[in-house]
Design a protein around this motif. Structure first.
Motif, short mmCIF file in Angstrom:
data_model
loop_
_atom_site.label_atom_id
_atom_site.label_comp_id
_atom_site.label_asym_id
_atom_site.label_seq_id
_atom_site.Cartn_x
_atom_site.Cartn_y
_atom_site.Cartn_z
N LEU A 11 -14.86 62.26 44.89
CA LEU A 11 -14.07 61.79 46.02
C LEU A 11 -12.58 62.05 45.76
O LEU A 11 -11.88 62.56 46.64
CB LEU A 11 -14.31 60.31 46.29
CG LEU A 11 -13.40 59.62 47.30
CD1 LEU A 11 -13.42 60.31 48.66
CD2 LEU A 11 -13.78 58.14 47.44
N LEU A 12 -12.12 61.73 44.55
CA LEU A 12 -10.72 61.99 44.21
C LEU A 12 -10.41 63.48 44.33
O LEU A 12 -9.41 63.87 44.92
CB LEU A 12 -10.39 61.49 42.80
CG LEU A 12 -8.99 61.85 42.28
CD1 LEU A 12 -7.90 61.24 43.17
CD2 LEU A 12 -8.84 61.41 40.83
N LYS A 13 -11.26 64.31 43.77
CA LYS A 13 -11.04 65.76 43.82
C LYS A 13 -11.04 66.28 45.25
O LYS A 13 -10.20 67.12 45.61
CB LYS A 13 -12.10 66.49 42.99
CG LYS A 13 -11.98 66.23 41.51
CD LYS A 13 -13.15 66.84 40.75
CE LYS A 13 -13.14 66.45 39.29
NZ LYS A 13 -14.33 66.99 38.59
N LEU A 14 -11.96 65.80 46.09
CA LEU A 14 -11.99 66.22 47.49
C LEU A 14 -10.70 65.81 48.19
O LEU A 14 -10.10 66.61 48.92
CB LEU A 14 -13.20 65.62 48.21
CG LEU A 14 -14.56 66.21 47.86
CD1 LEU A 14 -15.69 65.31 48.34
CD2 LEU A 14 -14.70 67.61 48.45
N ARG A 15 -10.26 64.57 47.97
CA ARG A 15 -9.01 64.12 48.58
C ARG A 15 -7.83 64.97 48.10
O ARG A 15 -6.96 65.31 48.89
CB ARG A 15 -8.77 62.64 48.27
CG ARG A 15 -9.57 61.69 49.13
CD ARG A 15 -9.28 60.24 48.81
NE ARG A 15 -9.86 59.35 49.82
CZ ARG A 15 -9.80 58.03 49.78
NH1 ARG A 15 -9.15 57.42 48.78
NH2 ARG A 15 -10.34 57.30 50.73
N LEU A 16 -7.82 65.30 46.82
CA LEU A 16 -6.72 66.09 46.28
C LEU A 16 -6.65 67.47 46.92
O LEU A 16 -5.57 67.92 47.31
CB LEU A 16 -6.87 66.24 44.76
CG LEU A 16 -6.50 65.01 43.93
CD1 LEU A 16 -6.97 65.18 42.49
CD2 LEU A 16 -5.00 64.76 43.98
N VAL A 17 -7.78 68.14 47.03
CA VAL A 17 -7.77 69.50 47.60
C VAL A 17 -7.40 69.45 49.07
O VAL A 17 -6.57 70.25 49.54
CB VAL A 17 -9.11 70.22 47.36
CG1 VAL A 17 -9.15 71.56 48.09
CG2 VAL A 17 -9.34 70.43 45.87
N VAL A 18 -7.97 68.52 49.83
CA VAL A 18 -7.62 68.41 51.25
C VAL A 18 -6.14 68.07 51.38
O VAL A 18 -5.43 68.65 52.22
CB VAL A 18 -8.50 67.36 51.97
CG1 VAL A 18 -8.00 67.10 53.39
CG2 VAL A 18 -9.96 67.80 52.00
N ALA A 19 -5.66 67.15 50.55
CA ALA A 19 -4.24 66.77 50.61
C ALA A 19 -3.34 67.96 50.33
O ALA A 19 -2.35 68.17 51.04
CB ALA A 19 -3.97 65.65 49.60
N ARG A 20 -3.67 68.75 49.34
CA ARG A 20 -2.84 69.91 48.99
C ARG A 20 -2.87 70.96 50.10
O ARG A 20 -1.84 71.49 50.49
CB ARG A 20 -3.29 70.52 47.65
CG ARG A 20 -2.54 71.78 47.27
CD ARG A 20 -1.06 71.50 47.02
NE ARG A 20 -0.33 72.74 46.81
CZ ARG A 20 0.64 73.20 47.62
NH1 ARG A 20 1.02 72.51 48.68
NH2 ARG A 20 1.24 74.34 47.37
N VAL A 21 -4.05 71.28 50.60
CA VAL A 21 -4.15 72.29 51.66
C VAL A 21 -3.41 71.84 52.91
O VAL A 21 -2.80 72.65 53.61
CB VAL A 21 -5.63 72.62 51.97
CG1 VAL A 21 -5.76 73.47 53.23
CG2 VAL A 21 -6.28 73.34 50.79
N GLY A 22 -3.39 70.55 53.18
CA GLY A 22 -2.75 70.04 54.39
C GLY A 22 -1.24 69.96 54.35
O GLY A 22 -0.59 69.67 55.36
N GLU A 23 -0.64 70.24 53.19
CA GLU A 23 0.82 70.14 53.09
C GLU A 23 1.53 71.22 53.92
O GLU A 23 0.95 72.24 54.27
CB GLU A 23 1.25 70.21 51.62
CG GLU A 23 0.81 68.98 50.84
CD GLU A 23 1.53 68.85 49.54
OE1 GLU A 23 2.55 68.14 49.51
OE2 GLU A 23 1.09 69.46 48.54
N MET A 24 2.80 70.98 54.20
CA MET A 24 3.58 71.87 55.08
C MET A 24 3.72 73.30 54.58
O MET A 24 3.86 74.22 55.37
CB MET A 24 4.99 71.28 55.32
CG MET A 24 4.99 70.04 56.18
SD MET A 24 4.27 70.27 57.80
CE MET A 24 5.59 71.15 58.62
#
Length: 188
Positions: A11-24
């Motif tokens: 879950l942490l890893k999924l959140r991290l990758v989604v968070a990074r891809v979603g950045e500006m």
């Protein structure tokens, strides 16, 4: 360590990758620019020498969650950033362990810093976070008519598959056009 069928490290890893891809600087879904990149690391490392990666993550998670609620906030539902209270509480208990093991997470964060992909599914595959079964479920997901949401077909059941679908559902969006994946709660 699992509770309610959820692998919290995943879950942490999924959140991290989604968070990074979603950045500006990548998909432009939330207003953080490279917070999880080398730039963000350089900015935060001084104040948090041992745990700066987790401070960066916490910051982007908060911004991503806020932006998702701003775009689409369905009642009696969950998103990747707003899971049932028991799941979020368990995630927080794991957070302390992750901080204690910060050095073990460094290779993942370094790989995340170098991420340049705006195609989320490709990024999740490169981190080995989705299975063929997850990809099959993703192929059936569609954005809602107004384009702001991606409803999961079944109620949330506290499983790794549900978490993966909530993460992978972001791939239905496009750069600059966030679509928020969500699942209804059974009691809804």
């Amino acid at each position: 360590m699992m509770k309610a069928g959820i692998d919290y490290d995943r879950l942490l890893k999924l959140r991290l990758v989604v968070a990074r891809v979603g950045e500006m600087d990548l998909a432009k879904w939330w207003n953080t620019r490279g917070q999880l990149s080398r730039l963000g690391s350089a900015a935060v490392r001084r104040g948090f020498p041992r745990t700066h990666y987790f401070a960066q993550a916490r910051s982007v998670f908060a911004v991503a969650g806020f932006r998702c609620r701003e775009v689409f906030d369905p009642p009696q539902s969950v998103t990747l950033w707003q899971l049932p209270e028991a799941v979020e509480e368990e995630f927080e208990t794991h957070w302390e362990r992750w901080l204690d093991q910060a050095d073990e997470w460094k290779p993942l964060f370094l790989e995340l810093e170098a991420l340049k992909a705006t195609e989320l599914k490709t990024a999740l595959q490169s981190f080995d976070l989705i299975t063929d079964e997850d990809s099959e479920r993703f192929s059936r997901l569609r954005r809602s008519a107004e384009g702001r949401a991606v409803p999961l077909p079944a109620s949330f059941a506290d499983t790794n598959q549900d978490i993966a679908s909530l993460a992978l559902g972001f791939a239905c969006g496009e750069p600059g056009a966030l679509a928020v994946p969500y699942a209804r709660l059974d009691n809804a």
